[in-house]
Design a protein around this motif. Sequence first.
Motif, PDB file in Angstrom:
ATOM      1  N   TYR A  96      -0.951  15.157  13.438  1.00 16.40           N
ATOM      2  CA  TYR A  96      -0.041  14.275  14.158  1.00 16.40           C
ATOM      3  C   TYR A  96      -0.124  12.847  13.627  1.00 16.40           C
ATOM      4  CZ  TYR A  96       1.772  11.621  18.138  1.00 16.40           C
ATOM      5  OH  TYR A  96       2.464  10.748  18.924  1.00 16.40           O
ATOM      6  N   CYS A 149       2.869  10.716  11.847  1.00 22.33           N
ATOM      7  CA  CYS A 149       3.261   9.366  12.289  1.00 22.33           C
ATOM      8  C   CYS A 149       3.177   8.374  11.135  1.00 22.33           C
ATOM      9  CB  CYS A 149       2.372   8.905  13.433  1.00 22.33           C
ATOM     10  SG  CYS A 149       2.809   9.687  14.984  1.00 22.33           S
ATOM     11  N   PHE A 196       6.186   6.022   9.748  1.00 27.34           N
ATOM     12  CA  PHE A 196       6.078   4.566   9.585  1.00 27.34           C
ATOM     13  C   PHE A 196       6.379   4.164   8.146  1.00 27.34           C
ATOM     14  CE2 PHE A 196       3.339   4.548  13.501  1.00 27.34           C
ATOM     15  CZ  PHE A 196       4.204   3.768  14.246  1.00 27.34           C
ATOM     16  N   ILE A 225       9.211   1.503   6.787  1.00 26.51           N
ATOM     17  CA  ILE A 225       8.891   0.206   6.190  1.00 26.51           C
ATOM     18  C   ILE A 225       9.040   0.204   4.665  1.00 26.51           C
ATOM     19  CG2 ILE A 225       6.386   0.402   5.778  1.00 26.51           C
ATOM     20  CD1 ILE A 225       7.916  -2.413   7.778  1.00 26.51           C
ATOM     21  N   LEU A 269      10.913 -12.537  13.002  1.00 21.54           N
ATOM     22  CA  LEU A 269      10.212 -11.574  13.850  1.00 21.54           C
ATOM     23  C   LEU A 269       8.947 -12.196  14.432  1.00 21.54           C
ATOM     24  CD1 LEU A 269       9.697  -8.740  14.941  1.00 21.54           C
ATOM     25  CD2 LEU A 269       8.668  -8.153  12.771  1.00 21.54           C
ATOM     26  N   ARG A 329       5.398 -13.410  23.802  1.00 19.59           N
ATOM     27  CA  ARG A 329       4.079 -13.488  24.429  1.00 19.59           C
ATOM     28  C   ARG A 329       3.966 -14.722  25.297  1.00 19.59           C
ATOM     29  NH1 ARG A 329       0.226 -11.119  19.636  1.00 19.59           N
ATOM     30  NH2 ARG A 329       1.527  -9.288  19.371  1.00 19.59           N
ATOM     31  N   ILE A 361       6.436   8.744  16.963  1.00 20.94           N
ATOM     32  CA  ILE A 361       5.856   7.408  16.811  1.00 20.94           C
ATOM     33  C   ILE A 361       5.933   6.617  18.118  1.00 20.94           C
ATOM     34  CG2 ILE A 361       6.055   7.211  14.303  1.00 20.94           C
ATOM     35  CD1 ILE A 361       8.496   5.501  14.705  1.00 20.94           C
ATOM     36  N   LEU A 395       2.954   7.763  19.961  1.00 24.37           N
ATOM     37  CA  LEU A 395       1.732   7.157  19.424  1.00 24.37           C
ATOM     38  C   LEU A 395       1.609   5.710  19.877  1.00 24.37           C
ATOM     39  CD1 LEU A 395      -0.630   7.760  17.336  1.00 24.37           C
ATOM     40  CD2 LEU A 395       0.716   6.392  15.759  1.00 24.37           C
ATOM     41  N   LEU A 396       2.723   4.956  19.765  1.00 24.03           N
ATOM     42  CA  LEU A 396       2.691   3.542  20.152  1.00 24.03           C
ATOM     43  C   LEU A 396       2.364   3.394  21.639  1.00 24.03           C
ATOM     44  CD1 LEU A 396       5.844   2.247  18.261  1.00 24.03           C
ATOM     45  CD2 LEU A 396       3.493   1.584  17.821  1.00 24.03           C
ATOM     46  N   LEU A 417      -1.578   4.362  22.211  1.00 19.77           N
ATOM     47  CA  LEU A 417      -2.626   3.532  21.596  1.00 19.77           C
ATOM     48  C   LEU A 417      -2.897   2.312  22.474  1.00 19.77           C
ATOM     49  CD1 LEU A 417      -1.710   3.404  17.815  1.00 19.77           C
ATOM     50  CD2 LEU A 417      -3.700   4.493  18.814  1.00 19.77           C
ATOM     51  N   ASN A 473       0.731  -3.079  19.246  1.00 22.32           N
ATOM     52  CA  ASN A 473       1.500  -4.281  18.914  1.00 22.32           C
ATOM     53  C   ASN A 473       1.590  -4.485  17.413  1.00 22.32           C
ATOM     54  OD1 ASN A 473       2.388  -5.103  21.352  1.00 22.32           O
ATOM     55  ND2 ASN A 473       0.716  -6.516  21.760  1.00 22.32           N
ATOM     56  N   LEU A 519       1.338  -1.976  15.116  1.00 23.06           N
ATOM     57  CA  LEU A 519       2.181  -0.917  14.556  1.00 23.06           C
ATOM     58  C   LEU A 519       3.655  -1.137  14.910  1.00 23.06           C
ATOM     59  CD1 LEU A 519       0.109   2.345  15.036  1.00 23.06           C
ATOM     60  CD2 LEU A 519       0.796   1.266  12.898  1.00 23.06           C
ATOM     61  N   ILE A 544       5.276  -3.659  14.568  1.00 24.89           N
ATOM     62  CA  ILE A 544       5.917  -4.416  13.490  1.00 24.89           C
ATOM     63  C   ILE A 544       6.707  -3.489  12.573  1.00 24.89           C
ATOM     64  CG2 ILE A 544       5.439  -5.822  11.452  1.00 24.89           C
ATOM     65  CD1 ILE A 544       3.080  -6.968  12.971  1.00 24.89           C
ATOM     66  N   PHE A 545       6.182  -2.268  12.359  1.00 25.05           N
ATOM     67  CA  PHE A 545       6.856  -1.325  11.473  1.00 25.05           C
ATOM     68  C   PHE A 545       8.230  -0.930  12.031  1.00 25.05           C
ATOM     69  CE2 PHE A 545       2.561  -1.036  10.171  1.00 25.05           C
ATOM     70  CZ  PHE A 545       2.562  -0.625   8.864  1.00 25.05           C
ATOM     71  N   LEU A 570       9.908  -3.027  14.348  1.00 24.57           N
ATOM     72  CA  LEU A 570      10.704  -4.235  14.580  1.00 24.57           C
ATOM     73  C   LEU A 570      11.166  -4.909  13.294  1.00 24.57           C
ATOM     74  CD1 LEU A 570       8.890  -5.783  17.641  1.00 24.57           C
ATOM     75  CD2 LEU A 570      11.091  -4.644  17.578  1.00 24.57           C
ATOM     76  N   LEU A 571      10.369  -4.785  12.242  1.00 26.87           N
ATOM     77  CA  LEU A 571      10.780  -5.459  11.006  1.00 26.87           C
ATOM     78  C   LEU A 571      12.098  -4.878  10.475  1.00 26.87           C
ATOM     79  CD1 LEU A 571      10.242  -7.660   9.013  1.00 26.87           C
ATOM     80  CD2 LEU A 571       8.916  -6.068   7.648  1.00 26.87           C
TER      81      LEU A 571
END
Lengths: 303, 415
Positions: free
Chosen positions: A18, A22, A26, A30, A284, A292, B216, B219-220, B223, B229, B231, B233-234, B236-237
């Motif tokens: 898994y 993932c 990712f 990216i 970003l 935040r 994913i 997973l997010l 975690l 936070n 991960l 980025i992958f 949101l970017l």
Amino acid sequence: MPAPSYATPLEKTWYYVYRVICALIFLFLIAPILIIIPLSFNAEPYFTFTEKMLSFDADGYSTRWYDLLLTFGMQAPDGARDWSWWGDVWANATWVQVAKNSVIIGFFSTILATCLGTLAALGLSRPEMPFRRAIMAVLISPMIVPIIITATGLFFFYSATGLAGSYVGIVLAHATLGIPFVIITVTATLIGFDHSLTRAAASLGADPTTAFFKITMPLILPGVISGALFAFVTSFDEVVVVLFIAGFDQQTIPRQMWNGIREQISPAILSVATILVIFSIALLTTVELLRRRSERLRGLSPA
Amino acid sequence: MTDAAPLTTADGRPLKASLASAQARSRRRAFLLVLPLLLFILVTFVVPIGQMLFRSVHNDAFSANMPNLVAWFAENPAGTDPDEAAFAALAADLLLARENRTAGQIGTRVNYDLSGSRSLFTSGARSANRYEAPFREALLDKDEDWGDPQLWQVMRSASSAYTGSFYLAAVDATRDETGAITWAAENRQIYIDLFVRTLLLSALITFLTFLLGYPIAHLLATLPLRYSNLLMIFVLLPFWTSLLVRTTSWIVLLQQQGVVNSTLVATGIIDDGNRLSMIYNQAGTIIAMTHILLPFMVLPLYSVMRPIPPSYVRAARSLGASSWKAFRAVYFPLTVPGIAAGGLLVFILAVGYYITPALVGGASGQLISNLIAYHMTTSLNWSLAAALASILLGLVLLLYWLYDRLIGIDNLKLG
């Protein structure tokens, strides 16, 4: 976070499979964005890594495509690089001209979208707002309606009203497209807003304007700025409306990229793309910091 | 209770009336805050689109330029054979078209419904000053197509500025000489095929984003925040990166001399002669759009998954459920609202997508938006473009309404 100790061997295997799945997803997200960064330094006009690049030979890399961004469209690109050369870049280079247009259009449409959007979000977040749901649906619709329909509608409307080929026309159109983002982000900030704060201000003698600028505004400011950044990016990345209604003088960066991709795609496009990627990383980061800060201000998460 | 004096405010007004007026005032105040934006959106968005859609049922290129024939059609009911008076009206109108140089417009309008008839009008108008009575013979002598009953049927329908024929054309149908609706043969359907393709591709892309987004997002959501936070980025970017940049990178990656093909050749998986064509076709559209729309699936899923307490699954496990059973019976049903939200959003965005298919779709990867753009910019059949646009808009608004009913627009979150 390792697999729990009570997991069966099958579950342990799945746990790692898994994670690998993932990681691959990712990577899918990216990699396409990052891969263009080294490719934009290619010394050859190819879209793949040359052998020299793979062996990290300095000859395989160059900044010629970045240089092309400056010289393309200049009157005297081969002259000595002194003040007059840079003046020529500023006045004539195609990419510099379109960047200027993008910034001008983006700036004004952001201001317009943010002011109108924030005002409306303040109204929409009041419980007594009549027809709240229907009005919200109308205000968000520019994000949902296919862009080609918006663009064709504006094409006819602007041709009839004389706004076609003017900065005003594009600014109005881009503001319309950016407004849903402002409304969404600002109303999200206002959800956690404690209305007793403004009432406290009023009971202490502040008139509504003072209460707004002294109490409400500082608290929702992070949300407003994020919304403004969204609106700016929407305008900065918009190409279809520009294709339909812009004149020759209002070409923007995405419009110029569109030309480049459609006609003859060259690594110069990749250097523009790299600059834009760096730009979006900066955006970003800003938005994350603002988010935040906003959560901390509203006490949603421990500081 | 009825005998008691009604409660009043300090100045003697009944409390009820005072409260009602205060509430009305605050409603008005809230509405006034929204009003400027509402007016702005109405003027710059709703009205232009409404006007554009109006074109799909309104085209006066024929009716405004052929006054005599329009009058003849009004006097004679449908089904009347064109007589000498009709041809006289036609000849008079052609002469008018010659003087006003409108024959091209008129011919183009008729040509939408009966292809090949544009030249009839342009050449007919060119020699319009030479027609003499009897006009019927004169015109048929010039070109016997003037006697075609279908042409007269088309001209009759075009004699009204309001027409449904563009909607018929948008679903591959026409009217024959008797006015009955006929459908294009299965293998000659263009628009229905494209609508079907758009819906199927959108559904496929939605499914792919779900397939890639669900793991994913899970997973997010599971975690600890400080990892998730990072991960995030992958996700949101790409979301913040320009659409054209992402499309460009897919062109670079997938083209025949691109990175993916070169890697596959270099590692010996495929040989140099059989480089895969993954771009400028349907595959290119699917891959690039899945990548671009994936964040729109992950973000709603994540916001639904994050608040699910991990103790639910642990409780199921402690009661004897296998991990698969605990996931299927406990966790998955809790995430269905997120799937609905993400799925609808991705589907809505995919159905109207224009830029990516236009750049990487080639011929087989075009969607309905691209055809609208084609009719807007190349074939210049604006009424047909408007008809196609209104069908697409209707579909999107229906989905949007569904989204609002099921999820609520207020719950739309970005980043």
